[in-house]
Design an enzyme around this catalytic site. Structure first.
Site, PDB file in Angstrom:
ATOM      1  N   LYS A  35       5.572  -2.367   7.790  1.00  0.00           N
ATOM      2  CA  LYS A  35       6.603  -1.552   7.127  1.00  0.00           C
ATOM      3  C   LYS A  35       7.860  -2.417   7.066  1.00  0.00           C
ATOM      4  O   LYS A  35       8.376  -2.829   8.097  1.00  0.00           O
ATOM      5  CB  LYS A  35       6.849  -0.284   7.938  1.00  0.00           C
ATOM      6  CG  LYS A  35       7.729   0.760   7.290  1.00  0.00           C
ATOM      7  CD  LYS A  35       7.613   2.063   8.097  1.00  0.00           C
ATOM      8  CE  LYS A  35       8.698   3.059   7.797  1.00  0.00           C
ATOM      9  NZ  LYS A  35       8.595   4.277   8.640  1.00  0.00           N
ATOM     10  N   GLY A  39       8.487   3.601  -0.393  1.00  0.00           N
ATOM     11  CA  GLY A  39       9.351   4.790  -0.392  1.00  0.00           C
ATOM     12  C   GLY A  39      10.766   4.328  -0.712  1.00  0.00           C
ATOM     13  O   GLY A  39      10.955   3.210  -1.138  1.00  0.00           O
ATOM     14  N   ASP A  49       9.162  16.373  11.338  1.00  0.00           N
ATOM     15  CA  ASP A  49       8.824  16.176   9.922  1.00  0.00           C
ATOM     16  C   ASP A  49       7.309  16.202   9.754  1.00  0.00           C
ATOM     17  O   ASP A  49       6.735  15.367   9.052  1.00  0.00           O
ATOM     18  CB  ASP A  49       9.410  14.843   9.433  1.00  0.00           C
ATOM     19  CG  ASP A  49       9.374  14.738   7.909  1.00  0.00           C
ATOM     20  OD1 ASP A  49       9.490  13.611   7.384  1.00  0.00           O
ATOM     21  OD2 ASP A  49       9.166  15.778   7.246  1.00  0.00           O
ATOM     22  N   ILE A  92       0.827  -1.218   0.000  1.00  0.00           N
ATOM     23  CA  ILE A  92       0.000   0.000   0.000  1.00  0.00           C
ATOM     24  C   ILE A  92       0.858   1.264   0.000  1.00  0.00           C
ATOM     25  O   ILE A  92       0.345   2.374  -0.027  1.00  0.00           O
ATOM     26  CB  ILE A  92      -0.980   0.042   1.200  1.00  0.00           C
ATOM     27  CG1 ILE A  92      -0.245  -0.219   2.522  1.00  0.00           C
ATOM     28  CG2 ILE A  92      -2.104  -0.954   1.003  1.00  0.00           C
ATOM     29  CD1 ILE A  92      -1.143  -0.101   3.744  1.00  0.00           C
ATOM     30  N   GLY A  93       2.168   1.069   0.062  1.00  0.00           N
ATOM     31  CA  GLY A  93       3.021   2.268   0.018  1.00  0.00           C
ATOM     32  C   GLY A  93       4.452   1.839  -0.199  1.00  0.00           C
ATOM     33  O   GLY A  93       4.845   0.764   0.256  1.00  0.00           O
ATOM     34  N   VAL A 117       5.400  -0.592   2.500  1.00  0.00           N
ATOM     35  CA  VAL A 117       4.373  -0.909   3.496  1.00  0.00           C
ATOM     36  C   VAL A 117       3.372  -1.861   2.865  1.00  0.00           C
ATOM     37  O   VAL A 117       2.843  -1.562   1.793  1.00  0.00           O
ATOM     38  CB  VAL A 117       3.663   0.374   3.983  1.00  0.00           C
ATOM     39  CG1 VAL A 117       2.511   0.027   4.910  1.00  0.00           C
ATOM     40  CG2 VAL A 117       4.652   1.287   4.700  1.00  0.00           C
TER      41      VAL A 117
HETATM   42  C1  LIG Z   1      -2.102   5.204   1.308  1.00  0.00           C
HETATM   43  N1  LIG Z   1      -3.198   4.432   1.871  1.00  0.00           N
HETATM   44  C2  LIG Z   1      -4.404   4.328   1.256  1.00  0.00           C
HETATM   45  C3  LIG Z   1      -5.147   3.556   2.040  1.00  0.00           C
HETATM   46 BR1  LIG Z   1      -6.904   3.105   1.627  1.00  0.00          BR
HETATM   47  C4  LIG Z   1      -4.450   3.161   3.161  1.00  0.00           C
HETATM   48  C5  LIG Z   1      -3.222   3.729   3.019  1.00  0.00           C
HETATM   49  C6  LIG Z   1      -2.096   3.580   3.954  1.00  0.00           C
HETATM   50  O1  LIG Z   1      -1.003   3.810   3.573  1.00  0.00           O
HETATM   51  N2  LIG Z   1      -2.389   3.193   5.238  1.00  0.00           N
HETATM   52  C7  LIG Z   1      -1.464   2.988   6.251  1.00  0.00           C
HETATM   53  N3  LIG Z   1      -1.840   2.446   7.434  1.00  0.00           N
HETATM   54  N4  LIG Z   1      -0.756   2.340   8.244  1.00  0.00           N
HETATM   55  C8  LIG Z   1       0.301   2.838   7.573  1.00  0.00           C
HETATM   56  C9  LIG Z   1      -0.104   3.251   6.337  1.00  0.00           C
HETATM   57  C10 LIG Z   1       1.036   3.824   5.618  1.00  0.00           C
HETATM   58  N5  LIG Z   1       2.139   3.787   6.598  1.00  0.00           N
HETATM   59  C11 LIG Z   1       3.346   4.407   6.398  1.00  0.00           C
HETATM   60  O2  LIG Z   1       4.250   4.322   7.206  1.00  0.00           O
HETATM   61  N6  LIG Z   1       3.458   5.161   5.246  1.00  0.00           N
HETATM   62  C12 LIG Z   1       4.693   5.937   5.005  1.00  0.00           C
HETATM   63  C13 LIG Z   1       4.296   7.150   4.208  1.00  0.00           C
HETATM   64  N7  LIG Z   1       5.350   8.191   4.313  1.00  0.00           N
HETATM   65  C14 LIG Z   1       4.775   9.512   4.074  1.00  0.00           C
HETATM   66  C15 LIG Z   1       5.889  10.343   3.487  1.00  0.00           C
HETATM   67  C16 LIG Z   1       6.912   9.383   2.982  1.00  0.00           C
HETATM   68  C17 LIG Z   1       6.398   7.977   3.281  1.00  0.00           C
HETATM   69  C18 LIG Z   1       5.701   5.104   4.268  1.00  0.00           C
HETATM   70  C19 LIG Z   1       6.973   4.995   4.791  1.00  0.00           C
HETATM   71  C20 LIG Z   1       7.920   4.244   4.115  1.00  0.00           C
HETATM   72  C21 LIG Z   1       7.598   3.625   2.901  1.00  0.00           C
HETATM   73  C22 LIG Z   1       6.304   3.747   2.382  1.00  0.00           C
HETATM   74  C23 LIG Z   1       5.348   4.502   3.059  1.00  0.00           C
HETATM   75  C24 LIG Z   1       1.722   3.069   7.803  1.00  0.00           C
HETATM   76  C25 LIG Z   1       2.565   2.109   8.452  1.00  0.00           C
HETATM   77  C26 LIG Z   1       2.222   3.339   9.126  1.00  0.00           C
END
Ligand SMILES: Cn1cc(Br)cc1C(=O)Nc1[nH]nc2c1CN(C(=O)N[C@H](CN1CCCC1)c1ccccc1)C21CC1
Length: 347
Positions: free
Chosen positions: A41, A21, A133, A18-19, A26
């Site tokens: 993550k 970087g 940040d 779902i993400g 993630v």
């Molecule tokens: C984008 N999205 C759409 C839906 Br529907 C759910 C999500 C989603 O990401 N949900 C979500 N739940 N828990 C988390 C996330 C994303 N996420 C994240 O930690 N997302 C961050 C996003 N950061 C923002 C600026 C740079 C990267 C991330 C860090 C490293 C690599 C990829 C993503 C966690 C784990 C804490």
């Protein structure tokens, strides 16, 4: 190298990414015992390189931070090449996308979000941390539209907070500088308040107060502290923004004064509840009981296992159950299922 699938086998069911970087991605996953969704993550140690200490810092900070507006860390796993952080899943995605979709938020909606952001920042500052940040990409929406702060990789903590700085500076406060005794000696706490000002502006306007493709002129704009005031901003809102967007950090409002600012209370809102709802000290008996039943342990054994806070599967299960309870869901685990649970401790 050990595949990630083997470390999560039987504990979590890995689903889609779902993400992603630079050095991390993630993935959505399901905590098998509770059926709850989590976000894992996954970081590659080699790609992290000398950023590895940042991750150790992020993990240490997140273990110490349990708050309704901070994304909860449930479990940490490590293989020879990977570090995995099991975190709270936020199905609403990033606040950034929410603003983009709505163009800009009304003052009332921005107020609801800003109260939660202030609660989260007041809490982490009270624990001696600064996030450093803060931006809409680092604020996620959970299923109840509550904001959760993430990405503590840049956060800083003076060793043990202001008190230790006071103690170290020649023992008696008589020699301590005014900003020290006034408790302003956080690393980055004032910077967090500036970022909150930029954040609030972005929520209300849909664009940034200081922006420029050229980094040099962007810095000059930030250092000038001058920004446009669109017509739709009320006088009171502009006053609040000005208290946060003060170039001189000593003139900038503190997060504790923000908590008392009238703008957060208009329309008869009750006090911003910034203290943590989590009680890491006294364990929740209902959760302990459910876990003991599921693992075939006595409540005493289960209580001992949870209160060691190893950030293993037991910690994850406890936090997930207490989150479920917090949300008014029934606290329920799969009864002793086929999954290979660790053998009960022989009494
Ligand atoms: C984008 N999205 C759409 C839906 Br529907 C759910 C999500 C989603 O990401 N949900 C979500 N739940 N828990 C988390 C996330 C994303 N996420 C994240 O930690 N997302 C961050 C996003 N950061 C923002 C600026 C740079 C990267 C991330 C860090 C490293 C690599 C990829 C993503 C966690 C784990 C804490």
């Amino acid at each position: 190298s050990i595949p990630v699938a083997s470390v999560v086998d039987g504990l979590y069911e890995l689903q889609e990414t779902i993400g992603s970087g630079g050095f991390a991605k993630v993935k959505l996953a399901t905590h098998i015992l509770s059926g709850e969704k989590v976000a894992i993550k996954i970081m590659d140690k080699k790609q992290l390189g000398d950023d590895l200490p940042r991750i150790r810092l992020e993990i240490a900070a997140m273990k110490d931070l349990s708050h309704q507006n901070v994304c909860k860390l449930y479990q940490v796993m490590e293989t020879d090449t990977k570090i995995l952080m099991v975190l709270e899943y936020c199905p609403g995605g990033e606040l950034f996308d929410y603003i983009v979709e709505k163009d800009r938020l009304s003052e009332d909606e921005a107020k609801i979000f800003f109260r939660q952001i202030t609660a989260a920042v007041a809490y982490i500052h009270s624990k001696g941390y600064a996030h450093r940040d803060l931006k809409p990409e680092n604020l996620l929406l959970d299923e109840d539209q509550q904001l959760k702060l993430i990405d503590f990789g840049l956060c800083a903590r003076p060793q043990g907070g202001v008190q230790s700085v006071l103690d170290t500076c020649c023992g008696s406060p008589a020699y301590a500088a005014p900003e020290l005794v006034s408790g302003r000696a956080y690393i980055g706490a004032e910077a967090d308040v500036w970022s909150m000002g930029v954040l609030l502006y972005a929520l209300l306007c849909g664009f940034l107060p200081f922006d420029d493709e050229n980094i040099g002129s962007l810095y000059r704009k930030i250092q000038s502290g001058e920004y446009d005031i669109p017509s739709w901003l009320s006088v009171k809102t502009v006053e609040l923004l000005n208290t946060m967007l003060q170039v001189d950090p000593t003139k900038r409002i503190s997060v504790n004064d923000l908590l008392k600012h009238p703008w957060l209370y208009e329309a008869g809102k009750e006090d911003v509840y910034w203290k943590s709802n989590y009680k890491a000290q006294e364990l929740d008996e209902e959760c302990i009981t459910e876990m003991a039943l599921c693992h075939g342990l006595t409540r005493k054994e289960m209580r001992a296992a949870v209160s060691s806070w190893k950030y293993d599967y037991v910690t994850a299960t406890y936090w997930i159950l207490s989150n479920q309870k917090e949300r008014g869901r029934t606290v329920r685990l799969l009864r002793r299922s086929a999954t290979s649970l660790p053998d009960p401790v022989t009494p």
